[in-house]
Design an enzyme around this catalytic site. Structure first.
Site, short mmCIF file in Angstrom:
data_model
loop_
_atom_site.label_atom_id
_atom_site.label_comp_id
_atom_site.label_asym_id
_atom_site.label_seq_id
_atom_site.Cartn_x
_atom_site.Cartn_y
_atom_site.Cartn_z
N LEU A 1 -19.97 -0.80 -1.98
CA LEU A 1 -21.16 -1.17 -2.58
C LEU A 1 -22.13 -1.62 -1.70
CD1 LEU A 1 -22.88 -1.60 -5.24
CD2 LEU A 1 -21.82 -3.75 -5.55
N LEU A 2 -21.60 -2.26 -0.92
CA LEU A 2 -22.49 -2.80 0.49
C LEU A 2 -22.82 -1.95 1.55
CD1 LEU A 2 -20.89 -6.52 0.73
CD2 LEU A 2 -23.52 -5.77 0.07
N TYR B 1 1.00 -1.12 0.03
CA TYR B 1 -0.01 -0.05 -0.15
C TYR B 1 1.00 1.17 0.07
CZ TYR B 1 -3.23 -3.76 1.63
OH TYR B 1 -4.08 -4.51 1.79
P1 NAP Z 1 -13.96 -2.53 1.66
O1 NAP Z 1 -13.65 -2.52 2.98
O2 NAP Z 1 -14.96 -3.38 0.88
O3 NAP Z 1 -14.71 -0.98 1.40
C1 NAP Z 1 -13.97 0.34 1.86
C2 NAP Z 1 -14.32 1.20 1.15
O4 NAP Z 1 -15.77 1.50 1.48
C3 NAP Z 1 -13.77 2.57 1.86
O5 NAP Z 1 -12.53 2.84 1.30
C4 NAP Z 1 -14.81 3.69 1.39
O6 NAP Z 1 -14.56 4.16 -0.07
C5 NAP Z 1 -16.15 2.91 1.69
N1 NAP Z 1 -16.77 2.99 3.03
C6 NAP Z 1 -16.10 2.36 4.05
N2 NAP Z 1 -17.03 2.41 5.23
C7 NAP Z 1 -17.82 3.39 4.72
C8 NAP Z 1 -19.21 3.72 5.22
N3 NAP Z 1 -19.23 3.46 6.60
N4 NAP Z 1 -20.00 4.56 4.46
C9 NAP Z 1 -19.69 4.79 3.17
N5 NAP Z 1 -18.72 4.31 2.57
C10 NAP Z 1 -17.89 3.55 3.28
O7 NAP Z 1 -12.49 -2.65 0.66
P2 NAP Z 1 -11.17 -2.30 1.13
O8 NAP Z 1 -10.99 -1.24 2.00
O9 NAP Z 1 -10.42 -2.41 -0.18
O10 NAP Z 1 -10.77 -3.65 1.66
C11 NAP Z 1 -10.66 -3.86 3.27
C12 NAP Z 1 -9.18 -3.65 3.55
O11 NAP Z 1 -8.79 -5.47 3.20
C13 NAP Z 1 -8.17 -2.81 3.13
O12 NAP Z 1 -8.17 -1.69 3.58
C14 NAP Z 1 -7.03 -3.84 3.44
O13 NAP Z 1 -6.27 -3.43 4.63
C15 NAP Z 1 -7.41 -5.17 3.31
N6 NAP Z 1 -7.12 -5.76 1.87
C16 NAP Z 1 -6.47 -6.93 1.63
C17 NAP Z 1 -6.21 -7.46 0.36
C18 NAP Z 1 -5.14 -8.77 0.22
O14 NAP Z 1 -4.75 -8.98 -1.01
N7 NAP Z 1 -4.97 -9.24 1.37
C19 NAP Z 1 -6.64 -6.92 -0.65
C20 NAP Z 1 -7.80 -5.74 -0.65
C21 NAP Z 1 -7.83 -5.03 0.64
P3 NAP Z 1 -15.19 5.44 -0.50
O15 NAP Z 1 -15.45 6.42 0.38
O16 NAP Z 1 -14.45 5.74 -1.93
O17 NAP Z 1 -16.56 4.97 -1.19
#
Ligand code: NAP
Length: 310
Positions: free
Chosen positions: A212-213, A59
């Protein structure tokens, strides 16, 4: 204070709502991120009793670990935080190359320790499998690093079922992190049952399906980041997905809770899942996601949510 739960049998106790930090310094993943906002997100988490932080070398690269290290230093909170990071990749000629060799894993752990300004990592994952290193050899090196006290527990991420079996030959794997959410449930067929049988904690990434969720999008929403190409957000599939989220909204409205909280609570009801790591682009989202802890889901509600996405 929330009740802390143990991540599998690692001996690490965390608030079941953690913080994913690919948007903290993750300039190579999202456009227009501000480092200071990233630090504010981490501070907001720490101030609200969130003690599990998930980051990675990738990251930034490096930047997320550096910013988190700075906040931990500034707040003096290192001892109260369970810090997870991932490695096993390097940038070579502007390209990301995966390397799980024992020598490189050792190097990468040392570099993460330096960036995070700490002398131990609570949970270290191999972020992605490479093609050449036998998985039990890679995990074996993490076991040695654990014996030396540099890491406290061992995780793997993005491993297939076969890679997981091979990596866990000696029973050293304690955590699996894999893509899993209401829209993407294939892990229920193999990785999750294996986790349960082998006393491994399953940590789902993309728990909010990249926002999306949360229920905040409509058919008119447009995207400038990875969502512009993400199949969940394309054409007819996007419309169908929004319809499913509308069904979730009805349940959430009845309970007077946010959709994101309902969804995160649904994961935490699963036996294999101890903690979730939703990401955030601003501190307010962290504050919203922590409210998940106030929700109680009945068996009927769990089944109802499950059915929408089958
Ligand atoms: P996620 O948790 O599915 O979605 C997070 C995104 O949703 C945020 O960046 C924000 O984006 C929006 N959001 C979050 N809370 C919200 C709320 N209460 N209300 C409205 N919008 C909200 O996706 P992710 O952050 O990509 O994945 C979670 C974590 O998993 C990452 O941060 C990372 O640490 C880890 N990860 C690991 C891998 C791996 O390969 N191991 C891959 C991906 C991620 P917006 O405001 O832009 O909509």
């Amino acid at each position: 204070m929330s009740n802390k739960v143990e991540i599998g049998s690692t001996g690490l106790f965390v608030n079941p709502i953690g913080l994913g930090t690919n948007a903290v310094g993750g300039h190579n993943i999202f456009p227009n991120l501000k480092d200071e906002t990233g630090k504010e997100i981490v501070r907001a988490a720490l101030q609200n009793d969130i003690n599990f932080i998930d980051t990675a070398y990738m990251y930034g690269p490096e930047k997320s670990e550096i910013l988190i290290g700075e906040v931990l230093k500034e707040t003096g909170q290192r001892a109260n935080v369970v810090l997870a990071t991932k490695g096993g990749q390097k940038y070579m000629n502007d390209k990301m190359e995966v390397d799980n060799s024992p020598k490189f894993l050792r190097e990468t752990v040392e570099n993460s320790l330096r960036r995070l300004q700490t002398d131990y990592i609570d949970l270290f994952y191999i972020h992605f499998p490479d093609e050449q290193t036998p998985k039990y050899e890679a995990v074996g090196e993490l076991h040695r690093l654990k014996e030396e006290g540099k890491i406290r527990s061992i995780g793997v991420s993005n491993f297939s079922m076969n890679q997981l079996r091979e990596g866990n030959k000696d029973g050293y794997i304690e955590v699996i992190q894999s893509g899993y959410n209401l829209f993407k449930r294939d892990a229920e067929e193999d990785l999750i049952p294996y986790s349960l049988e082998n006393n491994i904690s399953f940590i789902p990434y993309f728990p909010l399906a990249s926002g999306l969720l949360t229920g905040k999008f409509s058919p008119n929403s447009t995207f400038e980041d990875g969502r512009a190409k993400n199949p969940l957000f394309q054409g007819e599939a996007f419309i169908q997905n929004l319809n499913k989220v509308d069904e979730l909204k009805a349940i959430a409205n009845n309970k007077h809770v946010a959709v994101s909280n309902l969804v995160l609570a649904w994961y935490l009801k699963q036996e294999s899942i101890d903690v979730v790591i939703p990401g955030a682009k601003k501190p307010e989202q962290v504050l919203e996601n922590i409210k998940t802890l106030e929700i109680k889901l009945s068996k009927d509600e769990i089944n109802e949510i499950s059915k929408i996405f089958h």
